[in-house]
Design a protein around this motif. Structure first.
Motif, mmCIF file in Angstrom:
data_model
loop_
_atom_site.group_PDB
_atom_site.id
_atom_site.type_symbol
_atom_site.label_atom_id
_atom_site.label_comp_id
_atom_site.label_asym_id
_atom_site.label_seq_id
_atom_site.Cartn_x
_atom_site.Cartn_y
_atom_site.Cartn_z
ATOM 1 N N TYR A 152 0.892 -1.081 0.135
ATOM 2 C CA TYR A 152 -0.180 0.070 0.153
ATOM 3 C C TYR A 152 0.857 1.358 0.133
ATOM 4 O O TYR A 152 0.631 2.291 -0.784
ATOM 5 C CB TYR A 152 -0.970 -0.117 1.107
ATOM 6 N N LYS A 153 1.778 1.366 1.010
ATOM 7 C CA LYS A 153 2.623 2.393 0.842
ATOM 8 C C LYS A 153 3.671 2.648 -0.347
ATOM 9 O O LYS A 153 3.690 3.910 -0.893
ATOM 10 C CB LYS A 153 3.819 2.217 2.084
ATOM 11 N N ALA A 154 4.007 1.708 -1.042
ATOM 12 C CA ALA A 154 4.694 1.535 -2.271
ATOM 13 C C ALA A 154 3.739 2.338 -3.413
ATOM 14 O O ALA A 154 4.237 2.938 -4.263
ATOM 15 C CB ALA A 154 5.196 0.180 -2.471
ATOM 16 N N THR A 155 2.477 1.869 -3.393
ATOM 17 C CA THR A 155 1.596 2.183 -4.301
ATOM 18 C C THR A 155 1.401 3.693 -4.217
ATOM 19 O O THR A 155 1.493 4.367 -5.268
ATOM 20 C CB THR A 155 0.017 1.566 -4.431
ATOM 21 N N VAL A 156 1.227 4.314 -3.088
ATOM 22 C CA VAL A 156 1.035 5.642 -2.715
ATOM 23 C C VAL A 156 2.280 6.414 -3.196
ATOM 24 O O VAL A 156 2.134 7.383 -3.730
ATOM 25 C CB VAL A 156 0.589 5.904 -1.405
ATOM 26 N N GLN A 157 3.269 5.822 -2.898
ATOM 27 C CA GLN A 157 4.683 6.357 -3.202
ATOM 28 C C GLN A 157 4.924 6.813 -4.734
ATOM 29 O O GLN A 157 5.241 7.643 -5.133
ATOM 30 C CB GLN A 157 5.861 6.019 -2.614
#
Length: 417
Positions: free
Chosen positions: A141-146
């Protein structure tokens, strides 16, 4: 350009422009378009029909990019194409908006689909956006937002991430983390608005700018609230312990009085604050003392902002203010029959998760944003509000409308949705 004349003229001109532009694109293509490889988009629900342009002329709207999460997650993102592929607006729509940039804080922890659609709805290149991702969110999730944020120069992900606990101090700290980063932005934003991932706008960016500059709010902070009612005093009169990432537990230990014997207020955790007030919050001694004192209270974001906004010396303070400010359109379960006629979706923590039949009430409300939505439970409700909102945004544009800004393509070959 759409001119603000009679309603029928607006609809005809803007709708005609959209149809002509899209038709030219298809007709001028060197090769016929390849068959779609992505899944068909969900059609608009029948209840949505009255809120779509051209309803009475039998116009049919086909959604374009409805797999926004899959687009980001399942492929290598080319930043040069992302904005157009996902139908982001890429130019200021008016001089009025360009001259009054806004800042937004988005605190998120789940539902990538909702986050991307929310960001797309509020995104304007002259604004600036700070995304706080809960530290307990999955790494993917964090990687997608970043990945998404990296394609925009005015979208940043907060470098310091909190493990947010419901009603805990961590929720307040998340906003403060973003505020610190926003004050360092090269964009000279005028006011900051905070959001959560299940919000969606009702007002267009132009309407927000005009609302922020209205006579009542031009030089003021919007923090709806009143003097702390007796039933909420235990929140600040007893010490509370935040069980990180879980819950807040009240102890039997009494707290001391607030610094400088300040009068505490109770209100919403959501706001619209001037840039000068944000600087005051981050640097003023009184503000910092109240912040430290609030660390072991229950849901401190519901008293911190509104209490400081009643301090006379605070920039943009509203000492005589009460519940003024159309921050959110929310259907609370205990307000059925008073402010609304019931939830057509379902209640979660006494707040309505909107269904499609709630859309008429949302559109008629005076809120800046509606809360709340779920992508999996009632997806058609967000589809409808999203298209209605984008149509409204583009109708008021004073610049030529780019075809990629359209979320749905109009067709006139059917009388059904």
């Amino acid at each position: 350009m759409c001119h603000l004349e009679p309603t029928k003229c607006i609809f005809v001109v803007c709708l005609g422009l959209s149809v002509m532009v899209c038709s030219l694109i298809y007709l001028s293509a060197d090769e016929p378009p390849e068959p779609k490889s992505r899944p068909e988009c969900r059609p608009f629900a029948p209840q949505c029909k009255p809120f779509l342009l051209g309803d009475k002329s039998g116009l049919q709207w086909h959604r374009q990019q409805c797999q926004v999460e899959r687009y980001i997650v399942n492929q290598t993102v080319e930043c040069s194409k992302l904005a157009s592929d996902l139908n982001f607006i890429t130019a200021p729509l008016s001089k009025e908006e360009e001259d009054y940039p806004l800042a937004f804080i988005l605190t998120i922890h789940k539902e990538v689909e909702l986050f991307i659609r929310l960001l797309r709805a509020i995104y304007m290149p002259q604004n600036v956006y700070c995304i706080h991702v809960d530290s307990k969110a999955p790494q993917e999730y964090k990687a997608t937002v970043q990945k998404l944020a990296s394609c925009f120069g005015n979208v940043l992900v907060a470098r310091r991430s909190e493990t947010i606990t419901y009603a805990g101090y961590s929720r307040l700290q998340a906003d403060l983390n973003c505020m610190g980063e926003l004050t360092m932005s090269k964009i000279r934003w005028r006011k900051v608005i905070n959001l959560c991932g299940q919000d969606f706008p009702i007002m267009s960016n132009l309407e927000l700018v005009r609302y922020m500059q209205s006579e009542e709010w031009r030089d003021r902070n919007m923090t709806p609230g009143v003097k702390q009612p007796a039933k909420f005093r235990s929140r600040t009169s007893f010490i509370h312990v935040e069980m990180v990432g879980s819950h807040v537990r009240r102890t039997g230990q009494k707290k001391g009085l607030p610094p400088h014997n300040m009068q505490l207020y109770f209100g919403t955790a959501y706001y619209a604050l001037t840039r000068e007030f944000v600087q005051f919050v981050l640097t003023n001694q009184v503000a910092q003392e109240l912040l430290m004192w609030s660390r072991d209270t229950y849901s401190p974001d519901e008293h911190f902002w509104v209490t400081l906004n009643h301090v006379k010396e605070a920039p943009g303070s509203y000492v005589s203010g009460g519940w003024q400010g159309s921050v959110r359109a929310i259907k609370w379960s205990d307000q059925k029959g008073a402010s609304h006629d019931g939830c057509r979706g379902r209640y979660v923590r006494d707040i309505c998760v909107y269904g499609t039949d709630d859309i008429p009430w949302i559109i008629k409300s005076k809120g800046m944003f509606a809360n709340k939505f779920e992508a999996d439970t009632f997806p058609e409700a967000l589809d409808c509000l999203e298209q209605w909102h984008r149509n409204k945004v583009l109708m008021k544009a004073t610049v030529p409308i780019e075809p990629t800004w359209l979320l749905a393509i109009p067709h006139s070959n059917s009388t059904d949705l």
